[in-house]
Motif scaffolding. Structure first.
Motif, PDB file in Angstrom:
ATOM      1  N   LYS A   1      50.170  33.009 -12.719  1.00 17.87           N
ATOM      2  CA  LYS A   1      51.021  33.089 -11.475  1.00 17.87           C
ATOM      3  C   LYS A   1      51.447  34.594 -11.596  1.00 17.87           C
ATOM      4  O   LYS A   1      51.884  35.274 -12.795  1.00 17.87           O
TER       5      LYS A   1
ATOM      6  N   GLU B   1      47.025  25.112  -9.849  1.00 22.66           N
ATOM      7  CA  GLU B   1      48.147  24.415 -10.701  1.00 22.66           C
ATOM      8  C   GLU B   1      47.739  23.292 -11.407  1.00 22.66           C
ATOM      9  O   GLU B   1      48.383  22.294 -11.197  1.00 22.66           O
TER      10      GLU B   1
ATOM     11  N   LYS C   1      48.382  27.154  -0.022  1.00 25.87           N
ATOM     12  CA  LYS C   1      48.566  27.847  -1.267  1.00 25.87           C
ATOM     13  C   LYS C   1      47.408  29.002  -1.469  1.00 25.87           C
ATOM     14  O   LYS C   1      47.797  30.020  -1.956  1.00 25.87           O
TER      15      LYS C   1
ATOM     16  N   GLU D   1      50.435  31.345  -2.225  1.00 22.39           N
ATOM     17  CA  GLU D   1      50.812  31.789  -3.412  1.00 22.39           C
ATOM     18  C   GLU D   1      49.619  32.519  -4.085  1.00 22.39           C
ATOM     19  O   GLU D   1      49.747  33.085  -5.106  1.00 22.39           O
TER      20      GLU D   1
ATOM     21  N   ILE E   1      53.404  36.869  -6.080  1.00 17.36           N
ATOM     22  CA  ILE E   1      51.970  36.325  -5.459  1.00 17.36           C
ATOM     23  C   ILE E   1      50.798  36.894  -6.237  1.00 17.36           C
ATOM     24  O   ILE E   1      50.583  37.888  -6.827  1.00 17.36           O
ATOM     25  N   THR E   2      50.032  35.648  -6.489  1.00 16.55           N
ATOM     26  CA  THR E   2      48.661  35.877  -7.543  1.00 16.55           C
ATOM     27  C   THR E   2      47.795  36.444  -6.452  1.00 16.55           C
ATOM     28  O   THR E   2      47.401  35.868  -5.007  1.00 16.55           O
TER      29      THR E   2
END
Lengths: 307, 268
Positions: free
Chosen positions: A40, A75, A94, A177, A209-210
């Motif tokens: 992440k 995740e 996401k 995300e 933020i990835t």
């Protein structure tokens, strides 16, 4: 590995079957044995030439098609097992995508307001203590655009760089995300590429933020990302920290890729015979890389390569 | 000095007619290219660099007009040519390589037919002679002559750009204008094509006007570089000076706009 990774790919395979109008059908191995994980708030660059499978890989993560085998987890949860619409919407929220062509990825008949309002409403992203208007303003401010000036504009009234900012805003609006950025700067003018890269860098560093950054430009990959995966022919041929790959590439193809990046410091060798030599050399490296089926093996701290 | 000049442009002005009156895309531009020299022309989209390329070949059609200045190529006044002279002059003296190789080739003609088209029109020679010349050119740019009977869509992007390059060489022009010849290509292929161009230039000694927005790429290859901003040339100098000692603010800005490997990480 300390913290669980945000995104993991485990032996992902995808083969396309091409039915040509004439002649036999053809199998194209778009992804072969792709495994990597992404923490992440970090960024991974997928680098390679056209047809190396880098975009296919990004699209697979976005869930735009079914993979043949292997597992993609966000995740820790495999995206393929999301069945209820609520689960699906949650993954879609996401993981967001920004495409290469800022001119084709916005609907020319709708205003910026429409482009941002819809994701906010669909994903019910307006908190009780806020209004839709406030959220729109906040999102646009996040991508450094003036809300008052841009909200009612149509895509054709914006520059390429501004449109790419709208695309990023659209991803941020729903609380993305992981942003999969597929060559987001390659169609922009040189003078504004840097500013879009800086915006992404800021989003990564300040918002956690990835990013999965897909590009053929090693210099921008090095600028934005922690790790780089060099892809060729649907496989990852080398993986490692971006600055190490740039400073000390190990795989023959990574070396070729790196030596081809234009640099103002070296003059091109203006010799007719040498031009042929370079072309032949490039072809040899491509052939050898395509023929090799060796597995990805560790070659030191955080680095892997197919020999 | 001036007898070495192959191309001499003085006070060139190009206007586009719009509903709000004329828009001046190129504003009094002076530039020259010596025999066998490579001049790079850099600038962002819309600064007028392609407009100059089109003006040099007199390819502009209304609503674009060359409204002032002079263009002299090899001692001849290009703006004074009539249509027929112009047709003969184009390609035999000066040829043009476009950015998009797919659009520059006719998709319904084979590669050979594209060669024959130009060759026959300009020299009136037979198909057999055109074939011989085409085979020679394909060898020159490193494509198997057997591909001559393929259609453009059967070739890769790099091969198509090579074919376009070979086609520009067919009448042995003394200058080739290259409008972003490598922009649509991958880095490795881009390098191959650039090496190819540099090699051919060294072999035949033609002049090149090389248009691109990639300053680093240009610096690898050009003898001199001209920087363009909003229709004006703001700086012209030897490549070394543009790289090491840029004078104009805009040149500096262009250099800063490109991340390089030397960039320190973590600085936004």
């Amino acid at each position: 590995m300390s913290a669980p990774a945000f995104l993991t790919l485990d032996q992902v395979h995808k083969t396309y079957t091409l039915k040509t109008m004439f002649g036999p059908t053809k199998q194209v191995k778009a992804l072969q044995d792709i495994s990597f994980s992404l923490q992440k708030g970090q960024a991974l660059a997928l680098v390679g030439e056209s047809g190396s499978g880098k975009s296919t890989c990004g699209r697979a993560v976005a869930g735009m098609f079914q993979i043949d085998s292997g597992k993609i987890c966000v995740e820790g949860k495999p995206i393929a097992t999301a069945h209820t619409s609520k689960e699906k919407r949650e993954t879609a929220r996401k993981v967001q995508m920004v495409f290469q062509d800022p001119f084709a990825s916005l609907n020319p008949t709708h205003t910026v307001r429409h482009h941002l309002e819809r994701p906010l409403k669909l994903h019910k992203r307006v908190p009780a203590d806020s209004t839709l208007e406030d959220e729109l303003h906040r999102t646009l401010t996040d991508v450094e655009l003036d809300p008052a000036a841009t909200l009612e504009k149509y895509p054709h009234e914006l520059s390429g760089g501004q449109r790419q900012r709208i695309n990023l805003a659209r991803a941020l609006a729903v609380g993305a995300e992981l942003i999969i950025a597929d060559e987001p700067t390659s169609m922009l003018d040189v003078s504004i590429r840097r500013s879009i890269l800086n915006l992404m860098k800021r989003l990564k560093d300040e918002r956690g933020i990835t990013f999965l950054y897909i590009t053929h430009d090693l210099a921008t990959a090095h600028y934005l990302t922690e790790n780089t995966a060099v892809m060729f022919g649907g496989r990852i041929v080398e993986y490692g920290p971006s600055d190490q790959i740039v400073r000390d590439p190990q795989h023959a193809y990574s070396k070729l890729l790196l030596s081809s990046v234009p640099s103002a410091k070296t003059k091109i060798d203006a010799n007719f015979e040498h031009a042929k030599d370079f072309s032949n050399f490039a072809d040899e490296v491509r052939k050898a890389t395509a023929a090799s089926t060796a597995p990805l093996a560790s070659i030191g701290e955080g680095r892997m390569m197919r020999s | 000095m001036s007898e070495d000049r192959f191309l001499d442009v003085k006070g060139l002005e190009v206007d586009y007619m719009t509903l709000d009156g004329p828009f001046r895309a190129v504003k009094t531009v002076d530039l020259h290219i010596n025999k066998g020299e490579v001049l790079g022309l850099a600038g962002e989209s819309g600064c007028g660099k392609s407009t100059i390329a089109y003006a040099l070949m007199r390819l502009h059609r209304p609503p674009a007009f060359i409204s002032g200045g002079s263009i002299t190529v090899d001692g001849e006044d290009v703006l004074a040519f009539d249509e027929e002279t112009l047709n003969q002059w184009r390609w035999s003296k000066v040829s043009l390589v476009f950015q998009s190789a797919m659009n520059a080739l006719n998709p319904v003609l084979t590669i050979f037919e594209q060669f024959r088209d130009v060759y026959h029109r300009h020299t009136g020679k037979s198909t057999a002679e055109a074939r011989a010349r085409a085979i020679e050119l394909m060898g020159l740019v490193g494509i198997d002559p057997a591909r001559l009977d393929d259609f453009p869509h059967q070739l890769s992007g790099g091969m198509r750009q090579r074919v376009v390059l070979a086609n520009a060489l067919i009448l042995e022009p003394q200058m080739i204008i290259m409008d972003e010849p490598t922009t649509a290509l991958d880095v490795v292929v881009q390098r191959e094509i650039l090496q190819e161009i540099a090699g051919l230039q060294a072999k035949f000694g033609f002049s090149i006007l090389f248009i691109t927005h990639d300053l680093a790429l240009m610096a690898q290859f050009a003898d001199r570089i001209a920087i363009m901003l909003e229709g004006e040339i703001v700086e012209v100098n030897d490549t070394q000076e543009i790289v090491n000692n840029p004078q104009h603010d805009y040149t500096k800005k262009l250099w800063e706009a490109m991340p390089s490997f030397d960039d320190t990480k973590g600085v936004a």
